[in-house]
Each structure stands twice: as C-alpha cells, then as structure tokens.
Write an enzyme that holds these catalytic residues in place. Sequence first.
Site, mmCIF file in Angstrom:
data_model
loop_
_atom_site.group_PDB
_atom_site.id
_atom_site.type_symbol
_atom_site.label_atom_id
_atom_site.label_comp_id
_atom_site.label_asym_id
_atom_site.label_seq_id
_atom_site.Cartn_x
_atom_site.Cartn_y
_atom_site.Cartn_z
ATOM 1 N N GLY A 107 0.805 -1.212 0.000
ATOM 2 C CA GLY A 107 0.000 0.000 0.000
ATOM 3 C C GLY A 107 0.839 1.264 0.000
ATOM 4 C CB ALA A 120 -7.333 -0.623 4.714
ATOM 5 C CB THR A 176 -10.774 6.253 6.901
ATOM 6 O OG1 THR A 176 -11.293 7.137 5.908
ATOM 7 C CG2 THR A 176 -11.931 5.394 7.419
ATOM 8 C CG ASP A 177 -11.643 11.288 5.734
ATOM 9 O OD1 ASP A 177 -11.180 10.201 5.325
ATOM 10 O OD2 ASP A 177 -12.009 12.190 4.952
ATOM 11 C CE1 TYR A 188 -12.186 1.864 3.509
ATOM 12 C CE2 TYR A 188 -12.862 4.147 3.782
ATOM 13 C CZ TYR A 188 -11.872 3.182 3.784
ATOM 14 O OH TYR A 188 -10.575 3.536 4.073
ATOM 15 C CD1 TRP A 201 -9.754 12.996 1.566
ATOM 16 C CD2 TRP A 201 -9.554 15.111 0.879
ATOM 17 N NE1 TRP A 201 -11.019 13.494 1.397
ATOM 18 C CE2 TRP A 201 -10.941 14.791 0.976
ATOM 19 C CE3 TRP A 201 -9.188 16.390 0.485
ATOM 20 C CZ2 TRP A 201 -11.946 15.703 0.674
ATOM 21 C CZ3 TRP A 201 -10.181 17.301 0.185
ATOM 22 C CH2 TRP A 201 -11.546 16.969 0.272
#
Length: 289
Positions: free
Chosen positions: A12, A59, A100-101, A124, A149
């Site tokens: 990743g 992920a 994550t946001d 998600y 982001w």
Amino acid sequence: MRVRVLVTGGNGRLARALARTGGSNVRTLSSAELDITNAASIRSTLDRLRPDVVINAAALSSVEASDTAPERARSVNATAPGYIAQACARLGTPLIHISTDYVFGAETLRPWRESDPVSPLNSYGRLKAEGERNVLAVGSRVCIARVAWLFGDGKDFIANLLRADADTVKVAHDQTGSPTPIRQLAKRLLALSERMNAGEAIPQMLHLAGSPPVSRADWVASAFESLRQAGRKTPKLLRVPMAEFGGGAPRPHYSALDCSLAAELFGEELDWRISTAQPETFTEQIMPA
C-alpha cells in the site's frame, strides 16, 4: 530511528512511504507475506519477528469494494484489526491502527474531533468504524490514527488528474476534507512509534491529517496554481457538485478532521498548504512504485 516497526499492508501507499522514511528499521509485509485475516498467522509472525511496534496500514481502501466484496471487506477492515490488536496485546507490543475520516458523515459546522461519535454514510466507513471498536476493545497500548486524502507519492488524486492529460477536469466544490502529505505523515507515525515504545502516554484516538479544512476543488486549485507558476501546464478546473458524479457509494460532504490534539502532541499542525505549494510534490519521481 532505533525502533523496529512492522507494517502490514506492505504494497500500500502508506506502507511504502513508511519504508522509505524509516529505512532498515521498518519491515513491511504484504498480504502475500502475512494474511491479516488469519489470527494464527498474525500470532506466529509476531512471535518470529518480535517488532517493537506494529502499524496496521492494511485495508481494503476502495469505498465501492465494501459493497461489491462485503465479506472480504469485513474480514480486512473490521475483523482483522481485532486479531492484530489481540496478537500485539499478548506480547505487550504497541499498535498503531490506521483508520479514516470516512467514519464520519453526518452534517456538521466544524471539523470532527476524536471524541465525536462516528456517523459513517457508507459500508466502508461502517466497517472501518467497527475495526476501530475491535482494536479499542483489546488493550491499552493502542493508538487509532485517522488519516485522510493522502498525497505526495505520485498516486494521489491530483497526480491522477495530471496523469489523465485532459484539457478540463471536474472536481467537487462541496466536499470538504483534510489533505494529508504522505511523507510528513510517515514521519509522524514513526515518531509516534518511538514514543509509544518508550512508554509515553499517547491518546488512543488521534487525528493525524492535514490542516486546515479545505474543499477538494480549492485544494486542487491551489496545487494547479503552484504547478503553473513552475511552468507546468494544468487542465482547466471545473467546480461541480458531488451529485454530478452520479452513482457509487455515498461520500460525506464534510469529513474534515480536527487535528489540534496531534498539533499539541507534535508541536505544530500538519499544514497541507506547505507541500501543495511545492510543484515537485505532484511528480511521479518523488515516490516511484
């Protein structure tokens, strides 16, 4: 850096950035090398390698994949983080779990704080939120680092727009978030690893994203301006609503993260504007695959 860090999700983007930043002290393992959905495999790997700290950067990050491959998404994004946390707790190894946001999605008038209840809009986000809960349920030597982001590795949103070589690009003006420079994020994660290994008290939930909040369109416009000033041609930017992009899993209109806790911990904010103003940030030569 003297701390030995094991990073899952070795193929990743974030794992590669961590490896480039930490050098020989960072060991990355791809899914072919470590099946994080297999609890026994995780335990045996940690027993064998004995890292000082584990960073779970693995992920299934495609938002749509949580709908098209729900069983795989649940295994990787929700169940596996709990397995990793259990294996780490068994050895007393600190764990940093990347989240994550997109665990947020409700309407808000301010950036999301660590203490705010999650409100995901899509599968998600719901599975990532479940993964967070599974990690927190295990032990105290954990830190969930929410990021958003990522950019600066030649594989980000802006680099992809440039690579498309189109005359015009459409970007949402009504989507606000926290662009995060990936190399600076990697440095913070490794510094956090050292501090956790030293026994320093670290919040169990930490927003490690860029500041200040910005719309996706304004962020792109800022990057395009710095590129034009450096003599590079950029596409014409058309600001459009998110609804114009049609179907697919819903995305939050506002998922910007309040990163003041991390700024206090590290002494300064992670200001996305500094990296965005540097044209070389968006060239593929920065971090080749």
